[in-house]
Design a protein around this motif. Structure first.
Motif, short mmCIF file in Angstrom:
data_model
loop_
_atom_site.label_atom_id
_atom_site.label_comp_id
_atom_site.label_asym_id
_atom_site.label_seq_id
_atom_site.Cartn_x
_atom_site.Cartn_y
_atom_site.Cartn_z
N ASP A 33 0.86 -1.18 0.00
CA ASP A 33 0.00 0.00 0.00
C ASP A 33 0.90 1.23 0.00
OD1 ASP A 33 -1.69 2.15 0.66
OD2 ASP A 33 -3.08 0.81 1.67
N PRO A 70 -9.64 -8.30 6.33
CA PRO A 70 -10.13 -7.85 5.02
C PRO A 70 -11.62 -7.55 5.01
CG PRO A 70 -9.84 -10.23 5.02
CD PRO A 70 -9.30 -9.74 6.33
N ASP A 74 -12.13 -6.30 -0.23
CA ASP A 74 -10.76 -6.82 -0.29
C ASP A 74 -10.75 -8.27 -0.75
OD1 ASP A 74 -9.48 -4.50 0.60
OD2 ASP A 74 -9.76 -5.04 2.70
N ARG A 77 -11.44 -8.50 -4.45
CA ARG A 77 -10.31 -8.00 -5.23
C ARG A 77 -9.17 -9.02 -5.25
NH1 ARG A 77 -9.89 -3.45 -2.94
NH2 ARG A 77 -8.35 -4.02 -1.38
N GLU A 250 -15.60 1.80 -2.51
CA GLU A 250 -14.64 0.72 -2.71
C GLU A 250 -15.33 -0.55 -3.21
OE1 GLU A 250 -10.94 -0.08 -3.35
OE2 GLU A 250 -11.49 1.76 -2.28
N THR A 254 -14.67 -2.33 -6.82
CA THR A 254 -14.25 -3.72 -6.91
C THR A 254 -15.13 -4.48 -7.89
OG1 THR A 254 -13.39 -3.71 -4.65
CG2 THR A 254 -13.94 -5.85 -5.60
#
Length: 263
Positions: A33, A70, A74, A77, A250, A254
């Motif tokens: 990140d 997560p 997440d 993804r 987000e 995704t």
């Protein structure tokens, strides 16, 4: 970059966001990140290999450890195969291939280059907006959108038009460029946004982006399609009312970056 079978792939435009370290089959073993300057390791037995392959990208004091718990986005993804990920797409991706490898004649290639320039110009503006953590941008979703913008005000499906340094007039059904060229771009924008709304299960606003017009007039009755230029896009998007929270942004990003969403 690859080392011992590991590959480093960006989660979006190269140079920003996360870098994922993947096995040859596409499964992630770690990610870096950039904003947090932190490496999250999923396969601790490969820690040294992961550090080796990421070293050219690291800056400053980097922390390393297991990933945070997560989110659902997440997990989706991480399970996304790299060849199904639309996030690395460049503005005008399909046009680049057509110009380079297509069979179009000289006049057609000249037109395509102008269209490509328009998409790239609009892409630069939207990518600058996406430098903020609040916004996500995808480019070149084949058959749907030149650009898809997701942020606090919602989701925007952007169809880009080259104004060719002439006056452009946007009406309810047609866009006129110059004195003679009439195009169905407002209708195209509506259809694309309607399709995206169904695919994402979220309201998507149609946007018509006119690039390089000497003057742009919009019929007062055209209210459902937003007509913007590179000069007005950022102000319109950032000043619109907030409707989405960061986790919603987000999650939609995704879903949208998965090519299979648009099949």
């Amino acid at each position: 970059m690859a080392s011992r079978g590991l590959k480093v792939l960006p989660s979006g435009r190269p140079g920003r966001g996360r870098l994922y370290v993947n096995l040859p089959d596409g499964r992630a073993v770690a990610w870096y990140d950039r904003r947090a300057n932190r490496i999250s390791v999923l396969a601790d037995e490969r820690r040294e290999e992961i550090l080796t392959v990421l070293r050219p990208y690291l800056t400053g004091n980097v922390s390393i450890g297991p990933p945070p718990v997560p989110t659902a986005a997440d997990l989706l993804r991480l399970a996304l195969p790299s060849d199904e990920d639309l996030a690395p797409n460049r503005p005008g991706e399909a046009l680049l291939g057509e110009i380079t490898h297509g069979s179009a004649g000289t006049r057609a290639r000249h037109r395509l280059r102008h269209e490509l320039a328009a998409r790239q110009r609009m892409g630069e503006v939207l990518d600058a907006l996406a430098e903020s953590e609040d916004w996500r941008v995808l480019h070149s979703i084949a058959g749907v959108a030149d650009h898809l913008v997701i942020g606090p005000p919602g989701v925007f499906c952007v169809h880009t038009v080259q104004g060719r340094r002439q006056r452009a007039v946007a009406g309810d059904l047609l866009l006129t460029v110059g004195r003679t060229e009439t195009r169905p771009d407002p209708r195209t924008s509506r259809r694309a946004a309607a399709y995206a709304t169904r695919a994402l299960s979220a309201t998507v606003t149609p946007v018509l982006a006119v690039v390089d017009a000497t003057r742009l007039d919009v019929t007062p009755t055209l209210r459902d399609v937003r007509v913007l230029t590179p000069a007005t896009a950022t102000a319109f998007l950032t000043r619109s009312s907030t409707t989405l929270k960061p986790p919603d942004v987000e999650a939609l990003f995704t879903t949208a970056r998965d090519r299979r969403t648009w099949h």
